[in-house]
Design a protein around this motif. Sequence first.
Motif, PDB file in Angstrom:
ATOM      1  N   TYR A  49       0.833  -1.200   0.000  1.00 48.21           N
ATOM      2  CA  TYR A  49       0.000   0.000   0.000  1.00 48.21           C
ATOM      3  C   TYR A  49       0.874   1.259   0.000  1.00 48.21           C
ATOM      4  O   TYR A  49       0.586   2.233  -0.716  1.00 48.21           O
ATOM      5  CB  TYR A  49      -0.918  -0.009   1.228  1.00 48.21           C
ATOM      6  N   GLY A  50       1.957   1.219   0.787  1.00 51.31           N
ATOM      7  CA  GLY A  50       2.874   2.354   0.832  1.00 51.31           C
ATOM      8  C   GLY A  50       3.502   2.643  -0.521  1.00 51.31           C
ATOM      9  O   GLY A  50       3.726   3.806  -0.878  1.00 51.31           O
ATOM     10  N   PHE A  51       3.788   1.596  -1.286  1.00 50.99           N
ATOM     11  CA  PHE A  51       4.359   1.790  -2.626  1.00 50.99           C
ATOM     12  C   PHE A  51       3.383   2.537  -3.533  1.00 50.99           C
ATOM     13  O   PHE A  51       3.781   3.439  -4.282  1.00 50.99           O
ATOM     14  CB  PHE A  51       4.703   0.427  -3.227  1.00 50.99           C
ATOM     15  N   LEU A  60      -5.389   9.523   1.083  1.00 48.51           N
ATOM     16  CA  LEU A  60      -6.563   8.697   0.847  1.00 48.51           C
ATOM     17  C   LEU A  60      -7.315   8.500   2.157  1.00 48.51           C
ATOM     18  O   LEU A  60      -6.705   8.364   3.223  1.00 48.51           O
ATOM     19  CB  LEU A  60      -6.154   7.334   0.270  1.00 48.51           C
ATOM     20  N   ASN A  61      -8.628   8.469   2.062  1.00 48.56           N
ATOM     21  CA  ASN A  61      -9.470   8.367   3.250  1.00 48.56           C
ATOM     22  C   ASN A  61     -10.362   7.125   3.174  1.00 48.56           C
ATOM     23  O   ASN A  61     -10.602   6.590   2.088  1.00 48.56           O
ATOM     24  CB  ASN A  61     -10.362   9.607   3.364  1.00 48.56           C
ATOM     25  N   VAL A  62     -10.811   6.697   4.326  1.00 48.08           N
ATOM     26  CA  VAL A  62     -11.807   5.628   4.391  1.00 48.08           C
ATOM     27  C   VAL A  62     -13.043   6.183   5.074  1.00 48.08           C
ATOM     28  O   VAL A  62     -12.951   6.981   6.013  1.00 48.08           O
ATOM     29  CB  VAL A  62     -11.287   4.389   5.160  1.00 48.08           C
ATOM     30  N   ILE A  63     -14.204   5.790   4.598  1.00 47.07           N
ATOM     31  CA  ILE A  63     -15.460   6.296   5.168  1.00 47.07           C
ATOM     32  C   ILE A  63     -16.279   5.181   5.805  1.00 47.07           C
ATOM     33  O   ILE A  63     -17.396   5.421   6.255  1.00 47.07           O
ATOM     34  CB  ILE A  63     -16.297   7.022   4.093  1.00 47.07           C
ATOM     35  N   SER A  64     -15.699   3.971   5.827  1.00 48.30           N
ATOM     36  CA  SER A  64     -16.370   2.860   6.500  1.00 48.30           C
ATOM     37  C   SER A  64     -15.327   1.817   6.873  1.00 48.30           C
ATOM     38  O   SER A  64     -14.289   1.699   6.199  1.00 48.30           O
ATOM     39  CB  SER A  64     -17.440   2.236   5.598  1.00 48.30           C
ATOM     40  N   GLU A  67     -13.938  -0.639   4.163  1.00 48.69           N
ATOM     41  CA  GLU A  67     -12.924  -0.249   3.188  1.00 48.69           C
ATOM     42  C   GLU A  67     -11.531  -0.666   3.622  1.00 48.69           C
ATOM     43  O   GLU A  67     -10.662  -0.916   2.783  1.00 48.69           O
ATOM     44  CB  GLU A  67     -12.967   1.266   2.964  1.00 48.69           C
ATOM     45  N   ILE A  68     -11.309  -0.741   4.927  1.00 50.39           N
ATOM     46  CA  ILE A  68      -9.989  -1.140   5.427  1.00 50.39           C
ATOM     47  C   ILE A  68      -9.701  -2.592   5.045  1.00 50.39           C
ATOM     48  O   ILE A  68      -8.639  -2.902   4.498  1.00 50.39           O
ATOM     49  CB  ILE A  68      -9.909  -0.960   6.957  1.00 50.39           C
ATOM     50  N   ILE A  69     -10.647  -3.478   5.311  1.00 48.76           N
ATOM     51  CA  ILE A  69     -10.439  -4.884   4.949  1.00 48.76           C
ATOM     52  C   ILE A  69     -10.444  -5.045   3.442  1.00 48.76           C
ATOM     53  O   ILE A  69      -9.786  -5.934   2.894  1.00 48.76           O
ATOM     54  CB  ILE A  69     -11.513  -5.776   5.622  1.00 48.76           C
ATOM     55  N   TRP A  70     -11.182  -4.159   2.745  1.00 45.63           N
ATOM     56  CA  TRP A  70     -11.185  -4.195   1.280  1.00 45.63           C
ATOM     57  C   TRP A  70      -9.791  -3.940   0.732  1.00 45.63           C
ATOM     58  O   TRP A  70      -9.356  -4.588  -0.215  1.00 45.63           O
ATOM     59  CB  TRP A  70     -12.164  -3.153   0.744  1.00 45.63           C
ATOM     60  N   VAL A  71      -9.061  -2.997   1.357  1.00 35.47           N
ATOM     61  CA  VAL A  71      -7.689  -2.704   0.939  1.00 35.47           C
ATOM     62  C   VAL A  71      -6.808  -3.931   1.135  1.00 35.47           C
ATOM     63  O   VAL A  71      -6.012  -4.298   0.258  1.00 35.47           O
ATOM     64  CB  VAL A  71      -7.124  -1.505   1.733  1.00 35.47           C
ATOM     65  N   TYR A  72      -6.955  -4.590   2.276  1.00 38.85           N
ATOM     66  CA  TYR A  72      -6.139  -5.784   2.551  1.00 38.85           C
ATOM     67  C   TYR A  72      -6.384  -6.865   1.498  1.00 38.85           C
ATOM     68  O   TYR A  72      -5.441  -7.450   0.955  1.00 38.85           O
ATOM     69  CB  TYR A  72      -6.463  -6.320   3.946  1.00 38.85           C
TER      70      TYR A  72
END
Length: 255
Positions: A49-51, A60-64, A67-72
Motif C-alpha cells: 500500500y505504501g508503494f 486517501l481516506n476511508v469512510i467505512s 474499506e480497510i479490509i477491502w484494501v487488505y
Amino acid sequence: MSEDQQQTENEKEMNITGHLSELRNRLIVTAVFFVLFFILGFVYVKDIYGFFVNDLKFTLNVISPGEIIWVYFTMAGLVAVIGTIPILFLQIWLFVKPGLTPAERKASAAYIPAVFLLFIGGLAFGYIIFIKLILPFLLSLNDGMFNELFTVDKYFKFLLRVTIPFAILFEIPIIAMFLTSLGILTPDFMRKTRKYAYFVLIIIGAIVTPPDFVLQIVVAIPLIILYEISISLSRIVYRKKLKKHQEFMEQDSFE
C-alpha cells in the motif's frame, strides 16, 4: 461388442480419467500457490500500500470500516494474481507437454516467462500512464472549484480499471505467436486487418483515459507499436512453420 473393442473402450476411459485426474491435481497446485501468494500479500499489505500511495500528493481516506479490509484483500489479491500467473501457465505447459514434440516443448516453454514479463510490463506501463498523465490531468480540472476527498476504494478501483487492460493488451504478441503456431492466425491477415486493429486500440485508449485527445494518442501509440511487433513475431513463427512443413514434404517425397 468383441473383447478387443471392449479393451479399447476401457483404455480410452482410463486415459480420459487419467487426464482429468492430472488436470485436477495441477489446478490444485495452482490454487495452493494462489493461497500462499495471497497470504504473503496479506502479510506485507502495508508495504504494498505504501508503494502505491508514495507518489500521491493527497491523502486517501476511508469512510467505512469495510474499506480497510477491502484494501487488505485487494492488495493481497493483486499479489496472488501476479504471482500465480507463471505457476498457472507452467502447470498448463506440463499438462500438454506429453503431447508435444521436443522442438515444440522447447519453443512453448519460452512462452511462460514471456507471458509473466509482458503482464508485469503492462501493469507498470498502465501505472506510469495513470500517475504521470491521467491523474494530474483530472486533478487539473478541479482548479479550486471543489474540496477534494479521495477514498481508498474509489481510488484503487479507478487505478485497476486503467492498469488491468494494459496488462491484458501487452499479451498481444504472445497471443499472436501462439495462434500463428496453431495455424489460426497469419501475418498476412494481421497486416490486412491493421486499420481495424488500430481503430479498436484507439477506442480502448479512449475508454481507459480521460476525454483528452493528447492523452488518448499517447496511450494508443504504444499499443499500435505493440501490434506491429506482434505482426513481426507472427511472421517469424509463420516462416519457421512453413520451413518445417517444406522439410517434411521434401523428406516424404524423398522416401
